[in-house]
Design a protein around this motif. Structure first.
Motif, mmCIF file in Angstrom:
data_model
loop_
_atom_site.group_PDB
_atom_site.id
_atom_site.type_symbol
_atom_site.label_atom_id
_atom_site.label_comp_id
_atom_site.label_asym_id
_atom_site.label_seq_id
_atom_site.Cartn_x
_atom_site.Cartn_y
_atom_site.Cartn_z
ATOM 1 N N ASP A 189 -31.246 40.689 -98.060
ATOM 2 C CA ASP A 189 -30.838 42.071 -98.323
ATOM 3 C C ASP A 189 -29.593 42.000 -99.204
ATOM 4 O O ASP A 189 -28.975 40.943 -99.341
ATOM 5 N N ASP A 190 -29.222 43.127 -99.806
ATOM 6 C CA ASP A 190 -27.998 43.144 -100.608
ATOM 7 C C ASP A 190 -26.759 42.802 -99.787
ATOM 8 O O ASP A 190 -25.770 42.294 -100.332
ATOM 9 N N ASN A 191 -26.790 43.084 -98.491
ATOM 10 C CA ASN A 191 -25.610 42.904 -97.647
ATOM 11 C C ASN A 191 -25.728 41.795 -96.619
ATOM 12 O O ASN A 191 -24.780 41.556 -95.869
ATOM 13 N N PHE A 192 -26.865 41.133 -96.550
ATOM 14 C CA PHE A 192 -26.970 40.023 -95.601
ATOM 15 C C PHE A 192 -28.138 39.106 -95.957
ATOM 16 O O PHE A 192 -29.080 39.490 -96.649
ATOM 17 N N ILE A 193 -28.034 37.881 -95.463
ATOM 18 C CA ILE A 193 -29.140 36.930 -95.447
ATOM 19 C C ILE A 193 -29.275 36.443 -94.011
ATOM 20 O O ILE A 193 -28.298 35.985 -93.408
ATOM 21 N N ILE A 194 -30.460 36.570 -93.458
ATOM 22 C CA ILE A 194 -30.735 36.068 -92.117
ATOM 23 C C ILE A 194 -31.662 34.864 -92.238
ATOM 24 O O ILE A 194 -32.728 34.965 -92.844
ATOM 25 N N GLU A 250 -14.396 44.910 -92.938
ATOM 26 C CA GLU A 250 -14.009 45.846 -91.884
ATOM 27 C C GLU A 250 -13.037 45.166 -90.931
ATOM 28 O O GLU A 250 -13.082 43.942 -90.744
ATOM 29 N N VAL A 251 -12.138 45.949 -90.352
ATOM 30 C CA VAL A 251 -11.206 45.454 -89.343
ATOM 31 C C VAL A 251 -11.521 46.116 -88.006
ATOM 32 O O VAL A 251 -12.204 47.145 -87.956
ATOM 33 N N ARG A 252 -10.994 45.531 -86.936
ATOM 34 C CA ARG A 252 -11.267 46.057 -85.597
ATOM 35 C C ARG A 252 -10.142 46.940 -85.071
ATOM 36 O O ARG A 252 -10.373 47.795 -84.214
ATOM 37 N N ASN A 253 -8.919 46.728 -85.558
ATOM 38 C CA ASN A 253 -7.790 47.531 -85.100
ATOM 39 C C ASN A 253 -6.717 47.576 -86.181
ATOM 40 O O ASN A 253 -6.790 46.864 -87.185
ATOM 41 N N GLU A 254 -5.718 48.405 -85.949
ATOM 42 C CA GLU A 254 -4.677 48.634 -86.962
ATOM 43 C C GLU A 254 -3.867 47.376 -87.262
ATOM 44 O O GLU A 254 -3.365 47.204 -88.371
ATOM 45 N N ASP A 255 -3.741 46.472 -86.282
ATOM 46 C CA ASP A 255 -2.967 45.257 -86.476
ATOM 47 C C ASP A 255 -3.614 44.298 -87.471
ATOM 48 O O ASP A 255 -2.970 43.352 -87.933
ATOM 49 N N GLU A 256 -4.893 44.530 -87.775
ATOM 50 C CA GLU A 256 -5.595 43.652 -88.711
ATOM 51 C C GLU A 256 -5.467 44.119 -90.164
ATOM 52 O O GLU A 256 -6.112 43.570 -91.050
ATOM 53 N N ARG A 257 -4.632 45.120 -90.392
ATOM 54 C CA ARG A 257 -4.333 45.568 -91.755
ATOM 55 C C ARG A 257 -2.827 45.600 -91.972
ATOM 56 O O ARG A 257 -2.059 45.919 -91.060
ATOM 57 N N GLY A 283 -20.168 42.772 -96.347
ATOM 58 C CA GLY A 283 -20.133 44.179 -95.974
ATOM 59 C C GLY A 283 -19.933 45.118 -97.152
ATOM 60 O O GLY A 283 -19.216 44.794 -98.099
ATOM 61 N N PRO A 284 -20.549 46.290 -97.093
ATOM 62 C CA PRO A 284 -20.379 47.294 -98.148
ATOM 63 C C PRO A 284 -19.035 47.989 -98.045
ATOM 64 O O PRO A 284 -18.243 47.730 -97.129
ATOM 65 N N GLN A 285 -18.779 48.914 -98.977
ATOM 66 C CA GLN A 285 -17.478 49.562 -99.069
ATOM 67 C C GLN A 285 -17.387 50.878 -98.294
ATOM 68 O O GLN A 285 -16.387 51.153 -97.651
ATOM 69 N N THR A 286 -18.412 51.710 -98.371
ATOM 70 C CA THR A 286 -18.306 53.067 -97.839
ATOM 71 C C THR A 286 -18.604 53.130 -96.347
ATOM 72 O O THR A 286 -19.322 52.285 -95.800
#
Length: 206
Positions: free
Chosen positions: A87-92, A144-151, A111-114
């Motif tokens: 797929d454009d966003n993954f290979i399994i 993507e991040v999981r919480n605010e501390d990861e940015r 991962g995509p942007q939107t």
């Protein structure tokens, strides 16, 4: 299982391919995941220069335009492929590790942007995991991040993070912690940093 996952931001420059090859050699890597290869056509010579020799099997999702592109490569002596989904966003890659009885799904993600595209990706992967039996190893640039501390230095979107966290919890995945750093991405000025690259595994992988 010795896994290496890298967002390469383009695979055309030889110096980058040599860098990856040297890491694979130094760490005895058995499965390699590349995100943002920017490879728009299949180039076996470039794949060989990433791996270091022709003793590999592979799956490629080519880029569209000037971004994207995913490459999964592995040593067939250690991991035997059974089936591939691209797929454009993954290979399994479904297969088995030598000397292990379980079926593994090695999922390389870019991962995509939107927000909408991310939510759609997590839903599709969630449905895939629920619909298949085996050990799941998800890795790559989740964007993507999981919480605010990861940015640091950029805005945090709580809706996107909650959707990502729900995906991880609902599928029973474990987030492997970083061992030597807090962030995995930084802009050239060093003013923005985030942890967008990670490895997620199902409980039965441990």
């Amino acid at each position: 299982m010795k896994l290496l996952s890298i967002n390469l931001w383009g695979s055309k420059k030889r110096i980058k391919r040599v860098w990856v090859k040297e890491m694979c050699y130094a760490k005895n890597i058995q499965f390699l995941g590349i995100q943002e290869s920017k490879m728009s056509k299949l180039e076996l010579v470039s794949l060989k220069s990433l791996w270091g020799n022709y003793t590999f099997d592979y799956a490629v999702s080519l880029s569209r335009g000037f971004s994207g592109g995913i490459i999964s490569m592995w040593d067939p002596i250690f991991f035997v492929k059974e089936r591939i989904w691209c797929d454009d966003n993954f290979i399994i890659v479904k297969g088995k590790w030598v000397n292990l009885t379980s079926t593994f799904f090695m999922i390389n993600i870019y991962g995509p942007q939107t927000l909408t595209a991310k939510a759609n990706l997590w839903e599709r992967l969630s449905n895939f995991i629920r619909g298949n039996e085996g050990v799941f190893v998800l890795f790559g640039d989740m964007n993507e991040v999981r919480n605010e501390d990861e940015r640091f230095g950029s805005s945090f979107n709580v809706v996107e993070a909650n959707t990502f966290n729900s995906f991880i919890v609902d599928t029973g995945l474990l987030d492997i912690p970083l061992s030597d750093r807090r962030f995995t991405w930084m802009n050239k000025a060093g003013s923005k940093m985030s942890r967008i690259d990670r490895v997620l595994v199902s409980h039965n992988a441990l």
